[in-house]
Design an enzyme around this catalytic site. Structure first.
Site: not given
Length: 479
Positions: A427, A394-396, A402
């Protein structure tokens, strides 16, 4: 300790808000790029002027894009039902103003969906059997209709005044050659993973207002310029040490050509003084773009040099290339001095870290500063979820780092012969069925808050596979 926790909590809240803003824009980036390409190619001053095709430009910017944002914002709050109501209410602001209502869409979409959600909660369990569909449809229609009229008469004109004021403020900075000072806020914000919020939530809406009037905007280049990040990674490639130096060349290619700026954030976080290089490079780029009077026709996402050149207006290529080049050179020069003067300290810290890791693991360890989180021994002690079926990276935004991290980890899982799904998500949209969640260490708090029951792993370098190898090794040991 309490002060650190307060700072961390505040950072998480800011990141969460920024993620929500960018979450309304990022899914619609394809539509923005489509509008930008049509504008660049077919308007009277474009590469291939075409009066008929150019008729798409105005309706897309005034109706399509704001409605998409309003729908997406509503959907983030209350799924499809919220999205429909959000889009309908946004239409009121669109019709009530004469400018692209992006700010209005980002406010009205989520607000309308929230009110719809509250209303549904209020009548939950009070509707007679057989009347559910009737009540659901009419409640949404009535609420959307009322709010659309209110938006048309009051909110739309008010937001247009706010938009005009903000645009005037930006224009003041440009006219008085103060825009480069924005880098003092933008560059540190980026490495705290607020890059999408800054670009998509603030600069893009203001930039589009400018682009509608002048055909281009320098604001599309403030955050997306790959020069500052490239300069830092090149400095690491020549003057860095250990794993950071080994991985920097690959990171530079991904950042500059692929446009995934998150790849260089950990390198700055390892040595915060490099923010000076990033800020200096960012300011240099803006000064150069200003001198050449250049801009892009739409927001470039991702911030790849290819995306930037694709959205460059005819006649602006020299200024754009010079801006990116000079930003790279200045960032490199400043970062090189910082790395060179602190190299001795780094080597000592690196050696200490390696010794500590070797003691913990009983064997030659990889550089400790490259990856943080639990060691393989700690993983085994704590226990990775048995019968793991899904791993989330997960990333922003769920599209950049991600996707890259998931690809690396997916290949390792596949080579190990494990029947485990590895996918990437934002996320804010983490699925509840995730067994293991992998994030950058600065985003782990948010991921844990979103999915507290999952097993969380923090990494410090997206390209270094040491932590991925440990995870796959432990998963294989369970089979």
């Amino acid at each position: 300790m309490e002060q650190q926790q307060a700072k961390s909590g505040f950072r998480v809240k800011v990141q969460h808000f920024g993620s929500f803003l960018s979450g309304m824009i990022m899914p619609n980036i394809g539509a923005f790029i489509a509008w930008g390409l049509i504008t660049a190619l077919f308007i009277p001053t474009g590469w291939y002027p075409n009066e008929e095709i150019a008729k798409l430009v105005d309706p897309m910017i005034k109706y399509l894009l704001p409605l998409l944002i309003g729908y997406t914002g509503g959907k983030l709050v209350y799924d499809t039902r919220g999205g429909v109501v959000g889009a309908a209410v946004t239409m009121g602001a669109v019709v009530g103003t004469s400018m692209p209502m992006f700010l209005g869409a980002m406010i009205l979409g989520p607000l309308a969906a929230w009110l719809m959600k509250k209303f549904d909660k209020l009548i939950e369990g009070k509707v007679k059997a057989g009347f559910e569909m009737l009540v659901n449809n009419f409640s949404a229609g009535i609420l959307a209709g009322i709010l659309a009229i209110v938006s048309l008469k009051t909110i739309g004109p008010a937001l247009q005044a706010v938009n005009t004021t903000m645009a005037s403020g930006v224009q003041y900075l440009i006219d008085h050659h103060l825009l480069p000072l924005v880098s003092i806020l933008v560059e540190p914000g980026k490495v705290l993973f607020l890059n999408n919020a800054i670009n998509q939530g603030v600069l893009a809406p203001l930039g589009i207002d400018q682009a509608v009037n002048t055909g281009k905007s320098i604001l599309f280049l403030v955050e997306t310029n790959p020069g500052p990040g490239l300069g830092i990674l090149l400095a690491y490639t020549i003057f860095g040490s250990g794993t950071a130096r080994q991985t920097a060349p690959g990171a530079a290619i991904i950042q500059f050509l692929g446009g995934i700026h998150e790849i260089y954030f950990p390198y700055v976080l390892m040595k915060p003084a490099l923010l000076i290089g990033a800020i200096a490079g960012g300011m240099t780029g803006i000064i150069t773009f200003n001198l050449f009077n250049v801009g892009l026709v739409a927001t470039a996402s991702p911030g790849s040099i290819f995306a930037i050149l694709a959205l460059t207006p005819r006649g602006d290529y020299l200024g754009i290339i010079c801006g990116v080049l000079f930003a790279t050179l200045v960032s490199f020069a400043v970062s090189a001095v910082i790395l060179k003067t602190s190299k001795a300290t780094d080597d000592a810290e690196l050696k200490t870290a390696e010794t500590k890791m070797a003691t913990m693991k009983g064997k030659k360890a990889m550089v400790a500063s490259a990856v943080v989180g639990t060691s393989d021994a700690e993983l085994a002690a704590e226990g990775i979820p048995l019968d793991t079926r899904k791993i989330i990276f997960a990333c922003d935004a769920g599209m950049g780092s991600s996707a890259m991290g998931a690809s690396v980890l997916r290949n390792k899982v596949k080579k190990a012969g494990l029947d485990i799904e590895v996918v990437n998500f934002a996320i804010s949209q983490l699925p509840s069925d995730a067994d293991i969640v992998v994030t950058h260490r600065d985003l782990t708090d948010r991921a844990t808050e979103k999915l507290p029951k999952a097993y969380h792993i923090s990494v410090d370098n997206f390209l270094n596979s040491h932590k991925y190898d440990e995870l796959v090794e432990n998963l294989s040991g369970q089979k």
